[in-house]
Design an enzyme around this catalytic site. Structure first.
Site, PDB file in Angstrom:
ATOM      1  CE1 TYR A   9      -3.980   1.343  -0.663  1.00 46.11           C
ATOM      2  CE2 TYR A   9      -3.552   2.900   1.147  1.00 46.11           C
ATOM      3  CZ  TYR A   9      -4.192   2.701   0.171  1.00 46.11           C
ATOM      4  OH  TYR A   9      -4.903   3.461  -0.427  1.00 46.11           O
ATOM      5  CE  LYS A  56      -7.554   3.151   1.143  1.00 49.20           C
ATOM      6  NZ  LYS A  56      -7.537   4.051   2.296  1.00 49.20           N
ATOM      7  CD  GLU A 108      -9.969   4.762  -0.683  1.00 48.75           C
ATOM      8  OE1 GLU A 108      -8.776   5.199  -0.511  1.00 48.75           O
ATOM      9  OE2 GLU A 108     -10.670   4.415   0.099  1.00 48.75           O
ATOM     10  CG  ASP A 109      -7.835   7.417  -3.562  1.00 45.55           C
ATOM     11  OD1 ASP A 109      -8.099   7.832  -2.554  1.00 45.55           O
ATOM     12  OD2 ASP A 109      -6.921   6.804  -3.882  1.00 45.55           O
ATOM     13  CG  ASP A 152     -10.618   5.210   4.147  1.00 46.94           C
ATOM     14  OD1 ASP A 152     -11.047   4.983   5.074  1.00 46.94           O
ATOM     15  OD2 ASP A 152      -9.413   4.991   3.591  1.00 46.94           O
ATOM     16  CG  ASP A 153     -10.431   9.604  -0.064  1.00 44.43           C
ATOM     17  OD1 ASP A 153      -9.088   8.834   0.292  1.00 44.43           O
ATOM     18  OD2 ASP A 153     -10.985   8.923  -0.958  1.00 44.43           O
ATOM     19  CG  ASN A 200      -0.540   8.882   2.073  1.00 46.22           C
ATOM     20  OD1 ASN A 200       0.525   8.928   2.562  1.00 46.22           O
ATOM     21  ND2 ASN A 200      -1.537   8.673   2.589  1.00 46.22           N
TER      22      ASN A 200
END
Length: 546
Positions: free
Chosen positions: A98, A169, A240-241, A263-264, A403
């Protein structure tokens, strides 16, 4: 324990099934019974023997991306051994499978492609999504991680190459919380890409068209969500993203309709709140005494801010007072009331204050106790800014969360050296410990992996029909409470990754308890919630087939 397939494959078919293959660990009796004699070297090796070989070869790889490719190949041929390696060597493995290495892998995904993993749903599949879900071999799906690839880490639009994120993930769901890999489904919603170099890349694996927008995009996502409810009615959907506008819009649209979270927005918020709670024990502050300044005002930043407001209110502030302790600097400067063209998600944090053009002036004027970077702007926390934080804080809290590592707002070493070791530091990707003035300073890694696997496990343990902000608040408290007591001298704000399965179990219990308290659980309440959670956690060990 999941039942074995019946009939069990034999011969080469068994060796080529990564979910069942044990390689050289098949016993002589299994080899006789399952038609494997002659297809394997004669010596039977234990999992420990195999693992020693895996780690030896892993360490010989010359670069992190080579290690990533090696581990993906292992996952493709022997899933149980892959997860044993990750569980037993999590501190080495997590930065490879990850963040940060997965970012480089996503950038080069079409050039590294070996074997398809996950489900690709494209803009061309409108009207057929339920049919596509039926092509997936497993029916009992518990967790889906889905992306459209528009905002991959701090790297931006990577289109279909973003599939590496859901795959990574879900590997963490299994390794860190014991959720069986068979119930995990990575999904790529390929709606195109606006990145020119991808559209011109002859090895690009996605649709070669510009991104779908507006109603056609919304209709595609709606069809996907509805189809999931029909095909996999017990599945948790993790968004996600997604780019900021879509991230907020999708969460608002679906959070009260289906079991889902972003999640973000929510996972990042919980891990950051946990870190600040833990850091506050180091600095000696109460949570409500903090003033928090964000560099960046996207989905992650506002998600963190919203959870902090909730925490401040729980600790006695009214909501306006809670919001007044949180400030944002975006690409145009300080977010203040009266500024033109503010996005809706920023308006509730646009305070009455003179406009300040940049982060340095905002830090000097507002004198925050906590500085949080979620901007994807490497080096945004300059030496003058960090020294200013130390000038008016005895122990400044500095979280550079962007990140991958190359996007971090500052390094751990700079944060410690520019504050003479006084900073309490965390980052999104890992940094090595720093020796300074005879002291060993261990930077925290504020990685969502501390949060989302436990949340997913708690949802499964309770059969929760929705995911609430209270669940993420409880997850944050559980993580903060678990932080190692003996790490105060190292200014460490998160527990060691070696204990993360225990962390996930505790978070799962907290999340499940919230589900029961909110009447969202569908599984009868057990007498011992921890025992229930532990019973669901898969341990990657070989099973006997005869």
């Amino acid at each position: 324990m999941r039942p074995l397939p019946h009939p069990l494959p034999t011969g080469v078919a068994l060796l080529y099934d990564p979910t069942l293959n044990k390689g050289t660990a098949f016993s002589q009796r299994e080899r006789d019974t399952l038609g494997l004699q002659g297809l394997l070297p004669p010596r039977v090796l234990t999992m420990e023997d195999q693992l020693a070989r895996i780690i030896e070869n892993f360490r010989l790889k010359p670069s992190d991306i080579d290690k990533y490719i090696y581990m993906v190949a292992l996952q493709d041929r022997n899933e149980t051994l892959f997860y044993r390696a990750v569980v037993d060597h999590v501190e080495q493995m997590m930065p490879i499978i990850y963040t940060p290495t997965v970012g480089e892998a996503c950038q080069r995904y079409g050039h590294l492609f070996r074997r398809s993993r996950g489900l690709y749903i494209t803009a061309k599949h409108r009207g057929r999504i339920r049919e596509l879900l039926g092509n997936w071999p497993e029916r009992d799906i518990g967790v889906i991680v889905v992306t459209d690839g528009e905002r991959i880490l701090g790297l931006g639009d990577l289109g279909a190459y973003g599939i590496g994120i859901p795959i990574g993930k879900l590997a963490l769901y299994t390794a860190l919380a014991g959720i069986h890999p068979a119930v995990c489904l990575p999904v790529m919603l390929d709606v195109g890409t606006n990145r020119k170099e991808l559209l011109e890349d002859p090895l690009y694996t996605g649709l070669t068209q510009e991104r779908l927008r507006g109603k056609p995009y919304d209709d595609l996502v709606e069809e996907f969500v509805v189809a999931v409810q029909d095909a996999f009615p017990n599945a948790l959907i993790q968004f996600e993203d997604f780019a900021t506008q879509n991230a907020f819009g999708l969460l608002a649209r679906y959070r009260d309709r289906v079991c889902c979270f972003n999640d973000d927005i929510q996972g990042t918020a919980a891990v950051t709140l946990a870190g600040v709670l833990s850091a506050s024990r180091v600095t000696g502050h109460e949570l409500v005494e903090h003033t928090i300044l964000f560099q960046g005002a996207g989905a992650a930043a506002v998600g963190i801010a919203d959870l902090f407001v909730s925490a401040f209110v729980r600790d006695g502030l009214d909501e306006p007072a809670a919001r007044s302790r949180i400030w944002f600097v975006d690409s145009r400067g300080l977010v203040v009331d009266g500024r033109d063209h503010l996005a809706p998600h920023k308006l509730r944090y646009a305070h009455k204050h003179e406009f300040l053009p940049d982060l340095a002036s905002a830090v000097a004027r507002l004198q925050p106790t906590v500085l949080v970077g979620v901007s994807g702007q490497p080096g945004a926390f300059t030496e003058p800014i960090v020294r200013d934080m130390a000038r008016f804080n005895e122990r400044p809290i500095i979280f550079a969360l962007s990140n991958p590592t190359a996007k971090a707002e500052c390094t751990a070493e700079n944060a410690y050296r520019w504050t003479d070791g006084k900073a309490v530091f965390a980052s999104g990707s890992p940094f090595d410990p720093v020796e300074l003035n005879g002291q060993r300073l261990v930077p925290g890694q504020g990685n969502n992996a501390y949060i989302f696997p436990g949340v997913g496990l708690g949802v499964m343990a309770s059969g929760a029909t929705r995911v609430t902000d209270d669940m993420f608040y409880s997850a944050a408290l559980s993580l903060a409470e678990y932080a190692d007591e003996g790490t105060r001298e190292e200014a460490r704000v998160y527990p060691s990754l070696t204990s993360i399965r225990d962390v996930s179990a505790r978070i799962a219990v907290a999340v499940a308890n919230e589900a029961y308290a909110a009447n969202l659980a569908t599984v009868p309440a057990p007498d011992d919630m921890m025992a229930r959670v532990r019973s669901l956690m898969w341990d990657p060990v070989y099973r006997s087939y005869v």
